[in-house]
Design a protein around this motif. Structure first.
Motif, PDB file in Angstrom:
ATOM      1  N   ARG A  47       0.829  -1.208   0.000  1.00 20.96           N
ATOM      2  CA  ARG A  47       0.000   0.000   0.000  1.00 20.96           C
ATOM      3  C   ARG A  47       0.864   1.258   0.000  1.00 20.96           C
ATOM      4  O   ARG A  47       0.579   2.224  -0.711  1.00 20.96           O
ATOM      5  N   PHE A  48       1.919   1.230   0.810  1.00 20.40           N
ATOM      6  CA  PHE A  48       2.804   2.398   0.873  1.00 20.40           C
ATOM      7  C   PHE A  48       3.497   2.644  -0.459  1.00 20.40           C
ATOM      8  O   PHE A  48       3.525   3.776  -0.968  1.00 20.40           O
ATOM      9  N   ALA A  52       3.164   5.872  -2.856  1.00 20.16           N
ATOM     10  CA  ALA A  52       4.354   6.669  -3.143  1.00 20.16           C
ATOM     11  C   ALA A  52       4.630   6.729  -4.637  1.00 20.16           C
ATOM     12  O   ALA A  52       4.944   7.797  -5.185  1.00 20.16           O
ATOM     13  N   LEU A  53       4.517   5.592  -5.302  1.00 24.01           N
ATOM     14  CA  LEU A  53       4.773   5.575  -6.743  1.00 24.01           C
ATOM     15  C   LEU A  53       3.695   6.341  -7.507  1.00 24.01           C
ATOM     16  O   LEU A  53       3.989   6.975  -8.533  1.00 24.01           O
ATOM     17  N   GLY A  59       3.529  13.470 -10.152  1.00 17.46           N
ATOM     18  CA  GLY A  59       4.432  14.614 -10.177  1.00 17.46           C
ATOM     19  C   GLY A  59       5.241  14.684 -11.467  1.00 17.46           C
ATOM     20  O   GLY A  59       5.440  15.762 -12.029  1.00 17.46           O
ATOM     21  N   LEU A  60       5.708  13.534 -11.951  1.00 17.31           N
ATOM     22  CA  LEU A  60       6.474  13.519 -13.196  1.00 17.31           C
ATOM     23  C   LEU A  60       5.606  13.907 -14.388  1.00 17.31           C
ATOM     24  O   LEU A  60       6.053  14.632 -15.287  1.00 17.31           O
ATOM     25  N   VAL A  61       4.354  13.426 -14.401  1.00 13.97           N
ATOM     26  CA  VAL A  61       3.456  13.788 -15.493  1.00 13.97           C
ATOM     27  C   VAL A  61       3.177  15.290 -15.488  1.00 13.97           C
ATOM     28  O   VAL A  61       3.200  15.956 -16.542  1.00 13.97           O
ATOM     29  N   VAL A 107      -5.164  10.993  -6.073  1.00 18.52           N
ATOM     30  CA  VAL A 107      -3.964  11.500  -6.744  1.00 18.52           C
ATOM     31  C   VAL A 107      -4.340  12.182  -8.055  1.00 18.52           C
ATOM     32  O   VAL A 107      -3.771  13.222  -8.418  1.00 18.52           O
ATOM     33  N   SER A 108      -5.301  11.624  -8.774  1.00 16.07           N
ATOM     34  CA  SER A 108      -5.743  12.244 -10.025  1.00 16.07           C
ATOM     35  C   SER A 108      -6.346  13.620  -9.780  1.00 16.07           C
ATOM     36  O   SER A 108      -6.097  14.577 -10.530  1.00 16.07           O
TER      37      SER A 108
END
Length: 328
Positions: A47-48, A52-53, A59-61, A107-108
């Motif tokens: 889950r972590f 995190a990924l 962030g990279l996108v 996140v989205s």
């Protein structure tokens, strides 16, 4: 300290003390210690890493979209710039609509909220509205507030507060035109009050039967920034006492009140070792600045550095001893 011992963290020292009092056997004590120092299971690590990924990928996108527009600024027409960023916002919002309340949806929605800023910046650069930069951040904050409420995602909550902080900083510098140090000290005081209200609001909702937010890291980040703002004012009083004026006095009193209130609340009512440590560190930092000012006035040259280093070592040792004594 909490009235109920069961509210304390199960450290090895406390487990051994409880085991001796209860007359546990060696095998039972060893089993209890295994539980106390047990590392997270594989499912928790998955889950972590998944979260995190996901955040790293988002962030990279986002960085890719912004850099692509910036690099091709002269090649892409005004409508192309708007279309690229708006399509990215729509795609992120649609994905969030399908995935909420899961982490991928949160996140989205965070990505969509972050992209609102570049969209407003492109609008301002394209049409040259003449608006002050603080208006961009304030508008950014106002536009994402519905998403902050819907997502129940701590990172979005922190983003909204940071946008308010930046808006306040830019407003005071561009509109109010504060030039004197005494006047400018009102800004970190206002930021500290804002963060204090945010932390109080977080603690209030955390006490409800169904909290809106339940991840304490976000509250801790906001508290750290609020304490840092107070510390800036309090340290300014130490080194520029003649220019600090009323905001300087309020900063010192506010720092003392914040430290005392934090120690009281997070030791007796809602135990939180991080917040207790934060309060102690902030107090030590201010005392260090005060002692440093006194040593500077003695004009000890190189000896002053050794005296200061010795004081810092002594102060840290005293703080660690106090922390261990009250944490056990």
């Amino acid at each position: 300290m909490p009235a109920d011992p069961l509210e304390l963290s199960a450290t090895p020292h406390r487990v051994r003390t409880a085991a001796r009092a209860a007359g546990f056997s060696d095998d039972a004590l060893e089993r209890a210690l295994d539980f106390a120092i047990k590392t997270p299971p594989p499912a928790a690590w998955r889950r972590f890493l998944s979260g995190a990924l996901a955040l790293m990928g988002a962030g990279l996108v986002l960085a890719g979209v912004v850099c692509f527009v910036a690099y091709n600024w002269t090649r892409i027409g005004r409508f192309g710039k708007f279309a690229l960023v708006e399509l990215a916002i729509i795609a992120a919002a649609l994905l969030a609509w399908r995935k909420l309340p899961r982490l991928s949806g949160q996140v989205s929605l965070l990505a969509a909220a972050v992209l609102v800023g570049p969209l407003l910046a492109i609008f301002g650069q394209t049409f040259q509205t003449g608006a002050d930069p603080y208006g961009l951040f304030l508008t950014w904050f106002a536009l994402i507030i519905p998403w902050v409420i819907v997502s129940r995602f701590p990172a979005l909550w922190v983003l909204a507060i940071v946008l308010l902080d930046v808006s306040l900083l830019l407003f005071t510098g561009q509109v109010l035109g504060l030039n004197r140090a005494q006047d400018f000290l009102w800004v970190p005081l206002a930021i500290a009050v804002l963060h204090g209200v945010a932390v109080a609001g977080w603690e209030w909702q955390a006490g409800r039967a169904k909290p809106w937010l339940d991840e304490r890291w976000s509250m801790r980040v906001v508290a750290v920034l609020g304490f840092a703002a107070l510390l800036v004012v309090a340290v300014t009083v130490v080194f520029e006492d003649s220019e600090a004026g009323a905001p300087g006095i309020l900063g010192v009193l506010g720092l003392a009140a914040a430290i005392g209130g934090t120690l009281r609340y997070y030791r007796s009512i809602r135990p939180d070792q991080f917040m207790v440590t934060l309060a102690v560190v902030m107090g030590m930092a201010w005392v260090t600045a005060l002692v440093g000012r006194f040593i500077m006035e003695l004009d000890l040259d190189a000896l002053g550095f050794f005296v200061m280093a010795a004081f810092v070592i002594w102060e840290i040792t005293l703080g660690v001893k106090w922390y261990r004594r009250h944490a056990s």
